[in-house]
Design an enzyme around this catalytic site. Sequence first.
Site, mmCIF file in Angstrom:
data_model
loop_
_atom_site.group_PDB
_atom_site.id
_atom_site.type_symbol
_atom_site.label_atom_id
_atom_site.label_comp_id
_atom_site.label_asym_id
_atom_site.label_seq_id
_atom_site.Cartn_x
_atom_site.Cartn_y
_atom_site.Cartn_z
ATOM 1 N N ASN A 131 0.832 -1.204 0.000
ATOM 2 C CA ASN A 131 0.000 0.000 0.000
ATOM 3 C C ASN A 131 0.862 1.248 0.000
ATOM 4 O OD1 ASN A 131 -2.756 -1.264 0.590
ATOM 5 N ND2 ASN A 131 -1.565 -2.013 2.328
ATOM 6 N N ASP B 30 6.094 14.505 18.742
ATOM 7 C CA ASP B 30 6.254 15.923 18.402
ATOM 8 C C ASP B 30 7.729 16.286 18.508
ATOM 9 O OD1 ASP B 30 3.529 16.179 18.165
ATOM 10 O OD2 ASP B 30 3.244 17.249 20.055
ATOM 11 N N HIS C 92 8.133 21.365 15.529
ATOM 12 C CA HIS C 92 6.680 21.383 15.341
ATOM 13 C C HIS C 92 6.095 22.726 15.787
ATOM 14 C CE1 HIS C 92 2.521 20.302 15.373
ATOM 15 N NE2 HIS C 92 2.422 20.085 16.664
ATOM 16 N N HIS D 14 3.124 22.817 24.127
ATOM 17 C CA HIS D 14 3.856 22.970 22.868
ATOM 18 C C HIS D 14 4.854 24.129 22.956
ATOM 19 C CE1 HIS D 14 0.565 20.459 21.321
ATOM 20 N NE2 HIS D 14 1.292 20.264 20.225
#
Length: 266
Positions: free
Chosen positions: A66, A79, A83, A210
Site C-alpha cells: 500500500n 512531536d 513542530h 507545545h
Amino acid sequence: MNPPALQPSNWSDALVSGAFTVVDLTAQLSSATPVLPLPEGMAPIPRFELEELARYDERGETSYQNGIHTGEHVGTHFDAPCHWVTGIEHGDVSQVPVERLVGPAVVIDKSAEVARDPDYLLTVEDVRAWERAHGTLPAGWLLYRTGWAARSHDQDLFLNADDRGPHTPGVTPECARWLAEESDIVGFGVETVGTDAGQAFGFDLAFPVHTHLLGAGKYGITQLQNLDLLPVTGTLIVVAPLPIVGGSGSPARVLALVPGNVSEVN
C-alpha cells in the site's frame, strides 16, 4: 510498591525468562483513528489512509502493498521541537539523538480527577507532590495517565467537544513552563489527542505545553495506550518515530519494558 529497577546482564535471556514484560503503548493506526480539528487559520491534519497498490493480482501477483497517506501528527505520534515556532532551533524529527528516545519513564496518575472534571489541568503542586512520594523526576519521560485512552475508539468521545471546543485534560501554563525549565525530563507523554488540554487554545498563553516544552528542546508523545499497566516508576521506554528529514513529527511505536509480570505491577 514498585518493582526493582531492571538490570539484566543478558537482555535476551531476561525477555525469555519473563524478567520483564514488553507493554505496547501504541494505538492502532487506521482511517478511524481520531484526528484533532485545528482552530480556524491552521491547516487541517490529514487522516491516515491506505492506498492499495497491489494485492496478489495483476499489479503484483506475489505481493500485497500500500501507499500511506497521513499527517505527521496522527495517532500515537511524536512531536519534534520544530513542530512549534518556539522550537525551530532545536531540530526536526530526524535530528533527535537516539539516546533520548530510550530511557526511564514514570507515570503520574490523575485519572480520578479527570473522571470528575474532563478539563482537569495538571499543576506544579501535583508534580511536586508526586516527587515527594516517589523522588525527583528522571532525565527521561513523564507519562500523564488520565484514563482518556478508554475513549480512543471513538472520535466524538475522544475529542469530547461542544460549542466551546474540545474538553480534554492537560497541563496548566505554569506547570508546562516548570516541566520545560525546572525539570530534567526529556519528554512528556499523554493519552489525549495532543499534549495540550482541549481548551488550551484559549489560555492566556495558547498551547503552553507545545510552547514551553518544544521551545526547550524537549519532546511530546500522544494518544498513548495501556498506561494503567505501568508502575509509577521503574519502566524503560522506547519511543520510535520515523526519522523523517525535515519532519515536524511522526507516527511512532512506543514500547515500555516493565520488570516482572505486568499483572503483578499494580
